[in-house]
Design a protein around this motif. Sequence first.
Motif, mmCIF file in Angstrom:
data_model
loop_
_atom_site.group_PDB
_atom_site.id
_atom_site.type_symbol
_atom_site.label_atom_id
_atom_site.label_comp_id
_atom_site.label_asym_id
_atom_site.label_seq_id
_atom_site.Cartn_x
_atom_site.Cartn_y
_atom_site.Cartn_z
ATOM 1 N N LEU A 273 0.820 -1.210 0.000
ATOM 2 C CA LEU A 273 0.000 0.000 0.000
ATOM 3 C C LEU A 273 0.853 1.259 0.000
ATOM 4 C CD1 LEU A 273 -2.758 -1.078 2.555
ATOM 5 C CD2 LEU A 273 -3.096 -0.583 0.133
ATOM 6 N N GLN A 274 1.966 1.224 0.711
ATOM 7 C CA GLN A 274 2.808 2.417 0.802
ATOM 8 C C GLN A 274 3.415 2.793 -0.549
ATOM 9 O OE1 GLN A 274 4.884 3.149 4.862
ATOM 10 N NE2 GLN A 274 5.188 0.991 4.392
ATOM 11 N N THR A 275 3.547 1.840 -1.443
ATOM 12 C CA THR A 275 4.147 2.129 -2.746
ATOM 13 C C THR A 275 3.117 2.215 -3.866
ATOM 14 O OG1 THR A 275 4.527 -0.236 -3.143
ATOM 15 C CG2 THR A 275 6.303 1.014 -2.096
ATOM 16 N N GLN A 276 1.930 1.646 -3.668
ATOM 17 C CA GLN A 276 0.954 1.552 -4.756
ATOM 18 C C GLN A 276 -0.281 2.416 -4.581
ATOM 19 O OE1 GLN A 276 0.033 -2.622 -5.214
ATOM 20 N NE2 GLN A 276 2.166 -3.202 -5.630
ATOM 21 N N SER A 277 -0.542 2.904 -3.369
ATOM 22 C CA SER A 277 -1.762 3.674 -3.126
ATOM 23 C C SER A 277 -1.497 5.168 -3.271
ATOM 24 C CB SER A 277 -2.310 3.379 -1.723
ATOM 25 O OG SER A 277 -3.358 4.281 -1.405
ATOM 26 N N ALA A 278 -2.119 5.778 -4.285
ATOM 27 C CA ALA A 278 -1.952 7.223 -4.495
ATOM 28 C C ALA A 278 -2.604 8.010 -3.359
ATOM 29 C CB ALA A 278 -2.569 7.620 -5.837
ATOM 30 N N VAL A 279 -3.727 7.520 -2.844
ATOM 31 C CA VAL A 279 -4.423 8.230 -1.764
ATOM 32 C C VAL A 279 -3.592 8.219 -0.491
ATOM 33 C CG1 VAL A 279 -6.456 8.205 -0.261
ATOM 34 C CG2 VAL A 279 -6.715 7.819 -2.724
ATOM 35 N N LEU A 280 -3.031 7.045 -0.125
ATOM 36 C CA LEU A 280 -2.198 6.979 1.076
ATOM 37 C C LEU A 280 -0.927 7.810 0.906
ATOM 38 C CD1 LEU A 280 -2.414 3.303 2.377
ATOM 39 C CD2 LEU A 280 -3.704 5.310 3.080
ATOM 40 N N ALA A 281 -0.377 7.833 -0.304
ATOM 41 C CA ALA A 281 0.830 8.638 -0.547
ATOM 42 C C ALA A 281 0.525 10.119 -0.356
ATOM 43 C CB ALA A 281 1.354 8.374 -1.957
ATOM 44 N N ARG A 282 -0.654 10.547 -0.814
ATOM 45 C CA ARG A 282 -1.034 11.956 -0.703
ATOM 46 C C ARG A 282 -1.236 12.361 0.753
ATOM 47 N NH1 ARG A 282 -5.947 12.004 -3.243
ATOM 48 N NH2 ARG A 282 -4.771 11.368 -5.093
ATOM 49 N N HIS A 283 -1.717 11.443 1.570
ATOM 50 C CA HIS A 283 -2.019 11.773 2.968
ATOM 51 C C HIS A 283 -1.106 11.016 3.932
ATOM 52 C CE1 HIS A 283 -5.690 13.886 1.752
ATOM 53 N NE2 HIS A 283 -5.922 12.888 0.920
ATOM 54 N N HIS A 284 0.075 10.653 3.467
ATOM 55 C CA HIS A 284 0.965 9.820 4.275
ATOM 56 C C HIS A 284 1.317 10.486 5.593
ATOM 57 C CE1 HIS A 284 4.795 7.907 5.505
ATOM 58 N NE2 HIS A 284 4.201 6.808 5.062
ATOM 59 N N GLY A 285 1.524 11.780 5.570
ATOM 60 C CA GLY A 285 1.919 12.470 6.797
ATOM 61 C C GLY A 285 0.880 12.359 7.895
ATOM 62 N N ALA A 286 -0.390 12.260 7.517
ATOM 63 C CA ALA A 286 -1.458 12.213 8.514
ATOM 64 C C ALA A 286 -1.658 10.831 9.117
ATOM 65 C CB ALA A 286 -2.767 12.698 7.886
ATOM 66 N N ILE A 287 -1.163 9.783 8.437
ATOM 67 C CA ILE A 287 -1.416 8.423 8.927
ATOM 68 C C ILE A 287 -0.129 7.642 9.187
ATOM 69 C CG2 ILE A 287 -3.657 8.252 7.762
ATOM 70 C CD1 ILE A 287 -2.200 6.547 5.632
ATOM 71 N N GLN A 288 1.039 8.270 9.022
ATOM 72 C CA GLN A 288 2.280 7.506 9.153
ATOM 73 C C GLN A 288 2.473 6.964 10.563
ATOM 74 O OE1 GLN A 288 5.746 9.877 8.356
ATOM 75 N NE2 GLN A 288 5.045 11.636 9.572
ATOM 76 N N ASP A 289 1.938 7.643 11.582
ATOM 77 C CA ASP A 289 2.061 7.123 12.940
ATOM 78 C C ASP A 289 1.254 5.834 13.098
ATOM 79 O OD1 ASP A 289 -0.271 8.770 12.611
ATOM 80 O OD2 ASP A 289 -0.581 8.704 14.793
ATOM 81 N N LEU A 290 0.093 5.767 12.428
ATOM 82 C CA LEU A 290 -0.729 4.556 12.503
ATOM 83 C C LEU A 290 -0.075 3.401 11.750
ATOM 84 C CD1 LEU A 290 -4.312 6.050 11.996
ATOM 85 C CD2 LEU A 290 -3.117 5.524 14.138
ATOM 86 N N LEU A 291 0.527 3.699 10.606
ATOM 87 C CA LEU A 291 1.223 2.661 9.855
ATOM 88 C C LEU A 291 2.411 2.121 10.650
ATOM 89 C CD1 LEU A 291 1.190 4.223 6.270
ATOM 90 C CD2 LEU A 291 -0.175 2.289 7.090
ATOM 91 N N PHE A 292 3.164 3.019 11.289
ATOM 92 C CA PHE A 292 4.313 2.610 12.093
ATOM 93 C C PHE A 292 3.860 1.737 13.256
ATOM 94 C CE2 PHE A 292 7.472 3.629 15.517
ATOM 95 C CZ PHE A 292 8.537 2.916 14.962
#
Length: 483
Positions: A273-292
């Motif tokens: 998802l981190q490499t293929q999702s355009a939506v997650l890439a656009r909003h990565h800063g807002a959800i990176q703590d949850l992904l971590f």
Amino acid sequence: MAGLAGGRPAGARRGGCGWATLLLLLLPVQAAQRADLSGEAAGATINHSLALLHRLQELLHHGNASDTTLRVRTAGSDEVKVFHAHQLLLALQSEAFQSLLRNESVVTLHEPADSAALFEKFIRYLYCGEISILLHQAIPMHRLASKYRVATLQRGVAEYMKSHLASESSQGHVVGWYHYAVQIGDAGLQESCLQFLAWNLSAVMGSAEWATVSAELLALLLARSDLVLQSELELLTAVEAWVGRRQPEGPVAEKLLRAIRYPMIPPGHLFQLQTQSAVLARHHGAIQDLLFQAFQFHAASPVHFAKYFDLNCSMFLPRNYLAGAWGSPWVLSNPARDDRSTSFQTQLGPSNHDASKRVTWNVLFSPRWLPVSLRPVYSDSVSGAIQSVRLEDGRPRLVITPAMTSSDFAGVSFQKTVLVGVRQQGRILVRHAYSFHQSTDELADFLAHADLQKRASEYLIDNALHLHLIVKPVYHSLIRVRK
């Protein structure tokens, strides 16, 4: 049509004698009733209500003795529909008409196109108390009933909507009904729509109706743990599609993406998802703590992770996933007669640390309410032997227990959920979801109204009970360490 679209019979009159003439038109039915009741002293009931309803419909159709004219203007067009009606009958059914017609014999009403198209049906209901509607007519008819304060029709349409959530329509209707229920403040209809959407979310996400979901409704759905869907990844994919299509403002999109339960997604998919999702890439800063946090959850043992993070929150609680790792479907033929048993396996927990560990579950279903010799094969009537059994003895029972014990169970509890499927309008949908820890004896309503002994029971599909058994492993925080 005479009387409905501007025409009037030559003998129809207007003025103060309208009500008296109306009563004279109905007198033949009343006279017939008096004649029938005269003679013998023995009591009897003579019902001419159908004839009276027919006369009332004829009054509306022909405009006989009408004393009121309703002019219905369609918003956005020059179309005007004219109805010659009777003030007495309108006022009896509608508080709003009682007020509008107090000092006026001609009233102009302004209605949106969908309501104007149904106004003849609406007026006819006021005369005969009966109406037939289709799915797409429910909202405009309810709107008319609400505007003109016809309480019986208002309640009737609301009940129709609640009982037809599962009906099939080309564009879907439940989302629209939910938004309408919010608009009018009908909490009961809101909850009915929400529950239907939650239990049948996979079907909704794969339909054109998904694009009509509002951000507020989507947020409410994402907060629920009783969503029925294949996996959390399926939900994330649908939310990405919704965000990509609707293009909400940044804070709205980020709020929705933060409601996804990332720890419920296997780490391999999270990497993709981190490499293929355009939506997650656009909003990565807002959800990176949850992904971590999700990667940490999958990397550490649950016991170690629980020392540092609070696992008693929704982020670590599975929803009702249909994928094989979480449960199994079970179809029971002739469920009113035989005790049945089965077994299936699930993974120990959602953490990747436990993904390879399997728990075997034994399941017992019993009609419980009759000895085998008295259980019916199927019938459309209930025998005297069955009637003599107390209702509280008649509740089916289902027990799900692990086939073994293990030290791996430490810090894990298991919530069981049973989904009951029904066929409605050709579709198989979830009718009920029951949650318990070990046995449905914990529940007071498990299949209490299912009528499993009847072939025509709405709970049966091809004479079989369709269940889906889900086991939801829940980790618990063991030791909290200050950070």
